[in-house]
Every structure is written in structure tokens, then in C-alpha cells.
Design a protein around this motif. Structure first.
Motif, PDB file in Angstrom:
ATOM      1  N   ARG A  35       0.787  -1.229   0.000  1.00 34.85           N
ATOM      2  CA  ARG A  35       0.000   0.000   0.000  1.00 34.85           C
ATOM      3  C   ARG A  35       0.819   1.279   0.000  1.00 34.85           C
ATOM      4  NH1 ARG A  35      -2.408  -4.118   1.311  1.00 34.85           N
ATOM      5  NH2 ARG A  35      -4.620  -4.379   0.892  1.00 34.85           N
ATOM      6  N   VAL A  36       2.052   1.197   0.404  1.00 40.84           N
ATOM      7  CA  VAL A  36       2.870   2.411   0.406  1.00 40.84           C
ATOM      8  C   VAL A  36       3.972   2.371  -0.653  1.00 40.84           C
ATOM      9  CG1 VAL A  36       2.381   2.923   2.820  1.00 40.84           C
ATOM     10  CG2 VAL A  36       4.417   1.612   2.251  1.00 40.84           C
ATOM     11  N   GLY A  37       4.273   1.183  -1.153  1.00 41.73           N
ATOM     12  CA  GLY A  37       5.163   1.060  -2.308  1.00 41.73           C
ATOM     13  C   GLY A  37       6.619   1.410  -2.068  1.00 41.73           C
ATOM     14  N   ASN A  38       7.046   1.483  -0.839  1.00 45.27           N
ATOM     15  CA  ASN A  38       8.466   1.755  -0.600  1.00 45.27           C
ATOM     16  C   ASN A  38       8.876   1.186   0.751  1.00 45.27           C
ATOM     17  OD1 ASN A  38       8.910   4.193   1.501  1.00 45.27           O
ATOM     18  ND2 ASN A  38       6.984   4.477   0.415  1.00 45.27           N
ATOM     19  N   PRO A  82      11.288   2.188   3.112  1.00 42.61           N
ATOM     20  CA  PRO A  82      11.445   2.956   4.362  1.00 42.61           C
ATOM     21  C   PRO A  82      10.123   3.172   5.090  1.00 42.61           C
ATOM     22  CG  PRO A  82      12.692   3.980   2.586  1.00 42.61           C
ATOM     23  CD  PRO A  82      11.872   2.895   1.958  1.00 42.61           C
ATOM     24  N   ASP A  83       9.093   3.546   4.332  1.00 41.61           N
ATOM     25  CA  ASP A  83       7.803   3.757   4.993  1.00 41.61           C
ATOM     26  C   ASP A  83       7.228   2.437   5.503  1.00 41.61           C
ATOM     27  OD1 ASP A  83       7.636   6.530   4.720  1.00 41.61           O
ATOM     28  OD2 ASP A  83       6.791   6.402   2.712  1.00 41.61           O
ATOM     29  N   ASP A 102       8.901   1.563   8.796  1.00 42.66           N
ATOM     30  CA  ASP A 102       8.428   2.395   9.904  1.00 42.66           C
ATOM     31  C   ASP A 102       7.034   1.964  10.357  1.00 42.66           C
ATOM     32  OD1 ASP A 102      10.650   3.909  10.064  1.00 42.66           O
ATOM     33  OD2 ASP A 102       9.796   5.719   9.201  1.00 42.66           O
ATOM     34  N   TRP A 112      -1.509   7.977   5.929  1.00 42.27           N
ATOM     35  CA  TRP A 112      -2.005   8.749   4.779  1.00 42.27           C
ATOM     36  C   TRP A 112      -2.583  10.083   5.236  1.00 42.27           C
ATOM     37  CZ3 TRP A 112      -0.229   7.930   0.285  1.00 42.27           C
ATOM     38  CH2 TRP A 112       0.067   6.643  -0.162  1.00 42.27           C
ATOM     39  N   ARG A 143       0.465  12.324   5.938  1.00 41.79           N
ATOM     40  CA  ARG A 143       1.223  12.682   4.736  1.00 41.79           C
ATOM     41  C   ARG A 143       0.431  13.571   3.790  1.00 41.79           C
ATOM     42  NH1 ARG A 143       5.930   9.388   4.004  1.00 41.79           N
ATOM     43  NH2 ARG A 143       6.675   9.161   6.142  1.00 41.79           N
ATOM     44  N   LEU A 144      -0.866  13.341   3.723  1.00 43.26           N
ATOM     45  CA  LEU A 144      -1.674  14.123   2.788  1.00 43.26           C
ATOM     46  C   LEU A 144      -2.262  15.378   3.443  1.00 43.26           C
ATOM     47  CD1 LEU A 144      -3.547  11.170   1.035  1.00 43.26           C
ATOM     48  CD2 LEU A 144      -1.882  12.700  -0.039  1.00 43.26           C
ATOM     49  N   LEU A 180      -4.774  15.460   5.497  1.00 49.97           N
ATOM     50  CA  LEU A 180      -6.228  15.340   5.539  1.00 49.97           C
ATOM     51  C   LEU A 180      -6.634  14.702   6.855  1.00 49.97           C
ATOM     52  CD1 LEU A 180      -6.889  13.785   2.013  1.00 49.97           C
ATOM     53  CD2 LEU A 180      -7.245  16.162   2.675  1.00 49.97           C
ATOM     54  N   GLU A 231     -11.634  12.467   5.951  1.00 51.99           N
ATOM     55  CA  GLU A 231     -11.598  12.904   4.557  1.00 51.99           C
ATOM     56  C   GLU A 231     -11.015  11.855   3.617  1.00 51.99           C
ATOM     57  OE1 GLU A 231     -10.608  17.388   4.057  1.00 51.99           O
ATOM     58  OE2 GLU A 231      -9.634  16.717   5.899  1.00 51.99           O
ATOM     59  N   LEU A 291      -9.603   4.470  -0.366  1.00 49.49           N
ATOM     60  CA  LEU A 291      -8.280   5.029  -0.612  1.00 49.49           C
ATOM     61  C   LEU A 291      -7.181   4.194   0.039  1.00 49.49           C
ATOM     62  CD1 LEU A 291      -6.557   7.283  -1.709  1.00 49.49           C
ATOM     63  CD2 LEU A 291      -7.015   8.568   0.367  1.00 49.49           C
ATOM     64  N   ALA A 292      -7.287   4.037   1.307  1.00 49.52           N
ATOM     65  CA  ALA A 292      -6.248   3.272   2.002  1.00 49.52           C
ATOM     66  C   ALA A 292      -6.850   2.170   2.852  1.00 49.52           C
ATOM     67  CB  ALA A 292      -5.452   4.210   2.905  1.00 49.52           C
TER      68      ALA A 292
END
Lengths: 184, 218
Positions: free
Chosen positions: A48-51, A53-54, A57, A95, A98-99, A101, A105, A110-111
């Protein structure tokens, strides 16, 4: 959505030897078992985050939040469910932060479109399902960019277009891809 | 300011394709669907992911070094099957071990006192620029040194949360951790209040009469 799931409910005190209760691990194996559970959480978050490092964490946050709250007597199924519920909560907060929101919202899909457990299909299959739901041009630009790692310039050359046009197409293709349900 | 949505999303796509973390800015929320789709697509394109061995090792170490005074009974740990190992191995609160936050009373700086320690010459005072962090090694002790006039201060070069080598970010005047979103001021205090972390460990440093900088190392 991403509210704290609260501790897992006791579904009766499971007797030792119950089928859904994990066996007492030997002392030397206990950490390995914990890590195996967290491996599933990591893969789930990474998807879901595609990387990395995140994902690292967030996996650590899940461990930090969930493990101390596990209750005595909770069956194995509840433990795994709780870990994934915590992962959903952590992802929602991620999310949201980071966004910029509020979590309210964040759109439901979305997530938060998160299955009860780890996804059963392979990532490549998920990618195929996303792409096959798109128009030819959208599918092509995303294939080249995300699966083959082409730069915008290379995509433009391949598609006989301009970098600017490809960039716009990429955005529109991603918006369209967001509407493809991956889970469930 | 006025960044086109296609440029905004492409910047994020580029970061993801390079394996970087999601760095979102004001206004990116307008493209939240495209951004999350990009993240999922990057992940899907990379195949099944497992923890990096180094990360797995860090988690394992955290689990195994959990403090005494557990929450769960042995039976609780057994039923959970998660290796909380009340009594048997770690006998403690594994989650606490994973937490990036020390108890509030322990958040102040600690000083590294190597035993046996020795003063290691790391250069002349003139080699250190005002306002710039400089990484030095004193045997087994890695440190960032900061010069203010004729005095020099030093903090550990290892993040207080994950055991990663910090990197000096001269633009922002902070030490960035490459392993997670954390940074520290030259005095070792964490910059991000919402991601509470312990202070960096302090390193002993002195300037000799001859204008040499020495760090207490090994």
C-alpha cells in the motif's frame, strides 16, 4: 476507517491444544514466530505504500501498538486479525498525516480497503488486474513506467508522443487505476 | 507553488520508483487517488516483498532485548504465539522494546563513556567549519562534531531510534536519519515533536591548547 481497533476480544479462553491456538514455541523460536507474523504485516503495508522505508516504519509501529495489547487467552485468529486491524489504523494515520487530511476525509477505498488478513494473490496478479481494467493507452503507459521502469522520455519515444503528453497520460491513467479494486 | 498535477504526481512516482519514501507536499492531497494508486502499482510491480534482513534483525534484537516486567503471562504469550515470551526468553513487553520512545524521564541525553576510552585526535580546530556538521570516527565511536567559535560539541552519528548512520543535511542544518523520517538538531534534540524520539547520545570532545580536536573514543 482507521480508528484504533482496540485490543482483540477474548473469544473464550482457548484451551491449550485447540486447533486455532498456536502452540507454545520453544524459547529460542519465539522471536522467529513474532517476526513471521510481522512479515505478513510488512508485505501487507508495503503493498500500500510502495516503498521500503515507509513500510519498515509502519510495520514497527504496528508491532509497537499491537503487541503490548494482546490479551491472554486470545485465539491465534484474533491475534492475526488484530495485527491487521492495527495495520489499517496505522496506514490510515500515515495517509492522513502525509496528505494533510483528516482521516474522515480519506475516502473509504483510498487506504482502507483492507482484507481481514493478508492478500491471497501475488502482487503481479494484482498489477495485471489493475492494468487490464484500463484503456490501451493508459495500460501501456503504466506498464512501461511501473513494470518496465521506463523514464518518461523513454515512454514518450516508445509511444511516439511527447514527455508532456505522457506525463498527463500517466496522471490520468493513475486516476483510472485508483478506481480498480485490488482487494476483496 | 502552482505545480501542475501531472508534475506533482510524476515527482512522487519518480521517488517511488527509486525506492524512496513518500514525500508529500501541500496540495498533493488533491491527487490522493493517483498517489495511492501509484504506490500500490509500484509495490505490485516489485513482486512479493519480505522484510529486509537488516530490518528483520533490528526487530528481532528489539524483541529479544525487551526489558523485564512483562505484561503477558507465559500462557498469554503461548496463546498469542507471538514470542512475547513472558518469562521464558524476554519476559517482557516486546512492544515497549520496539517503541521509538524511551520513558519521558529517560529522554534526556546520555553520554557515551567508552571503557576503556581514550582521546583520539580527529583534526585541527581550523578543519571544522562553523555551522556545519562533520562526521568523525574515534575508534569505535562515530560522531558528528559542530564548531562554535573555539568550542566544539559532539553527538553520536547513530540515530537514537533505528541503528542507522545519520547524514548531515547542511541545507536544513540537521542530521537526517536515512532509515525513517527523523532528524536531529546539532545539540542532539529531535526536530519532530509528533514523532517523539530520544535525544542523540552525546560524545565527549575537547580542544587542546595546540588547537587540536580530540574525541573520547576507543
Amino acid at each position: 476507517m482507521s480508528t484504533d481497533p482496540g485490543p482483540p476480544r477474548d473469544e473464550g479462553v482457548a484451551a491449550e491444544g485447540d486447533a486455532d491456538v498456536l502452540e507454545l514455541p520453544a524459547a529460542s523460536r519465539t522471536t522467529a514466530i513474532a517476526l513471521d507474523e510481522l512479515e505478513l504485516v510488512y508485505a501487507f503495508i508495503y503493498a500500500r505504500v510502495g516503498n521500503r522505508p515507509d513500510a519498515e516504519d509502519l510495520t514497527q509501529q504496528v508491532a509497537m501498538k499491537a503487541i503490548p495489547r494482546l490479551r491472554q487467552g486470545a485465539p491465534a485468529s484474533a491475534i492475526r486479525g488484530y495485527l491487521f486491524a492495527t495495520a489499517r489504523s496505522v496506514l490510515g494515520a500515515f495517509w492522513s498525516t502525509r496528505l494533510g487530511l483528516s482521516e474522515a476525509e480519506l475516502h473509504e477505498d483510498l487506504a482502507m480497503a483492507i482484507p481481514a488478513g493478508p492478500p491471497s494473490e501475488e502482487p503481479a496478479e494484482r498489477a495485471r488486474r489493475i492494468l487490464e481494467g484500463l484503456s490501451d493507452n493508459y495500460r501501456r503507459v503504466l506498464e512501461l513506467r511501473f513494470l518496465h521502469g521506463y523514464s518518461l522520455k523513454e515512454v514518450a519515444k516508445e509511444m511516439r508522443s511527447t514527455v508532456g503528453a505522457v506525463k498527463v497520460m500517466q496522471l490520468r491513467a493513475l486516476r483510472a487505476a485508483a478506481k480498480v479494486r485490488l482487494d476483496g | 507553488m502552482g505545480e501542475n498535477p501531472e508534475n506533482r504526481v510524476d515527482r512522487i512516482v519518480n521517488d517511488l520508483l527509486r525506492g524512496r519514501r513518500l514525500r508529500l507536499r501541500g496540495g498533493d492531497a488533491e491527487e490522493k487517488e493517483a498517489i495511492t494508486a501509484a504506490a500500490r502499482l509500484v509495490a505490485a510491480g516489485q513482486g512479493a516483498q519480505r522484510m529486509h534482513p537488516a530490518f528483520r534483525k533490528r526487530l528481532a534484537a528489539a524483541l529479544e532485548s525487551a526489558p523485564k516486567g512483562g505484561w503477558l503471562t507465559r500462557r498469554g504469550a503461548m496463546v498469542a504465539g507471538l514470542g512475547i515470551a513472558a518469562g521464558a526468553v524476554v519476559g517482557g513487553l516486546a512492544g515497549r522494546a520496539l517503541e521509538p520512545v524511551r520513558a519521558p524521564e529517560a529522554l534526556g541525553p546520555r553520554k557515551i563513556n567508552p571503557i576503556p576510552g581514550r582521546w583520539v585526535d580527529v583534526g585541527a580546530l581550523a578543519d571544522f567549519s562553523e555551522g556545519q556538521g562533520k562526521r568523525v570516527s574515534a575508534g569505535g565511536v562515530g560522531a558528528y562534531l559542530f564548531r562554535t567559535g573555539s568550542t566544539v560539541t559532539a553527538v553520536s552519528s547513530i540515530c537514537s531510534h533505528l541503528p542507522c548512520e545519520l547524514q548531515w543535511n547542511g541545507g536544513n542544518g540537521v542530521l537526517d536519519c536515512p532509515c525513517h523520517p527523523a532528524s536531529f538538531r546539532p545539540d542532539g534534540a529531535p526536530t519532530n515533536q509528533s514523532y517523539s524520539l530520544p535525544h542523540l547520545d552525546l560524545v565527549s570532545v575537547r580542544v587542546t591548547d595546540a588547537g587540536r580536536v580530540e574525541v573520547l573514543g576507543t
